[in-house]
Design an enzyme around this catalytic site. Structure first.
Site, PDB file in Angstrom:
ATOM      1  N   ILE A   1       0.847  -1.191   0.000  1.00 50.71           N
ATOM      2  CA  ILE A   1       0.000   0.000   0.000  1.00 50.71           C
ATOM      3  C   ILE A   1       0.884   1.243   0.000  1.00 50.71           C
ATOM      4  O   ILE A   1       1.825   1.347   0.791  1.00 50.71           O
ATOM      5  CB  ILE A   1      -0.916   0.024   1.238  1.00 50.71           C
ATOM      6  CG1 ILE A   1      -1.819  -1.205   1.234  1.00 50.71           C
ATOM      7  CG2 ILE A   1      -1.727   1.303   1.289  1.00 50.71           C
ATOM      8  CD1 ILE A   1      -2.593  -1.390   2.514  1.00 50.71           C
ATOM      9  N   CYS A   2       0.559   2.172  -0.883  1.00 45.40           N
ATOM     10  CA  CYS A   2       1.302   3.420  -0.989  1.00 45.40           C
ATOM     11  C   CYS A   2       0.629   4.447  -0.077  1.00 45.40           C
ATOM     12  O   CYS A   2      -0.187   5.242  -0.510  1.00 45.40           O
ATOM     13  CB  CYS A   2       1.302   3.894  -2.445  1.00 45.40           C
ATOM     14  SG  CYS A   2       2.323   5.331  -2.723  1.00 45.40           S
TER      15      CYS A   2
END
Length: 175
Positions: A19-20
């Protein structure tokens, strides 16, 4: 416990699930609670940031073909996250490939019409000659109006040198 759910989202890797989200890595702070982390995650998932993607393919689809992105995201939600498979009738907001293509065609037509509207009836090539010098369309059209350039029913023509000078002076703030 291992949690495996594939997500079609520009800020989540469809391969690894990474996840960014900076608050989960570089911007993490001990004052952040699980609640704040989950709220940040919920916000990211509901409002994608395609210009800072974890998955470039998904981000490009979101930017270039938003309806197709929506269709694939819905398909992945059903296939990988157990979302309900309810069929939505076309008239109720469901999208088919044909309706997506038609919406894209209409959007393109609207975009082209809006782009031409910025020229306010002046010939595009005539205005673009000044835009190629680094001036924006709105400023060139304002200069044309100020100087009194004839719209000539949208036809292209060569401006007399005097008018070119007056338009240029206005654009450069010398008027």
């Amino acid at each position: 416990m291992k949690f495996e759910t594939k997500v079609w989202h520009p800020n989540v890797s469809s391969q690894t699930g990474a996840i960014c989200l900076d608050t989960l890595s570089t911007a993490w702070s001990p004052v952040l609670t699980i609640k704040s982390a989950l709220l940040s995650l919920q916000s990211l998932l509901s409002t994608p940031e395609p210009k800072d993607p974890q998955d470039a393919e998904v981000a490009n689809m979101l930017l270039r073909k938003p309806k197709e992105f929506e269709r694939v995201a819905r398909e992945w939600a059903i296939n990988y996250a157990g979302a309900p498979k309810k069929q939505v009738a076309e008239g109720s907001g469901g999208a088919t490939d044909a309706s997506i293509r038609e919406q894209e065609r209409k959007a393109k037509e609207t975009e082209e019409r809006d782009a031409l509207a910025a020229y306010d009836g002046y010939n595009k090539e005539l205005v673009d000659r000044f835009c190629s010098m680094g001036f924006d369309i709105d400023r060139v059209v304002a200069a044309f109006k100020h100087v009194g350039i004839d719209r000539n029913n949208g036809a292209d023509y060569e401006l007399e040198a005097e008018y070119v000078g007056d338009v240029t002076a206005y654009l450069l703030g010398e008027d």
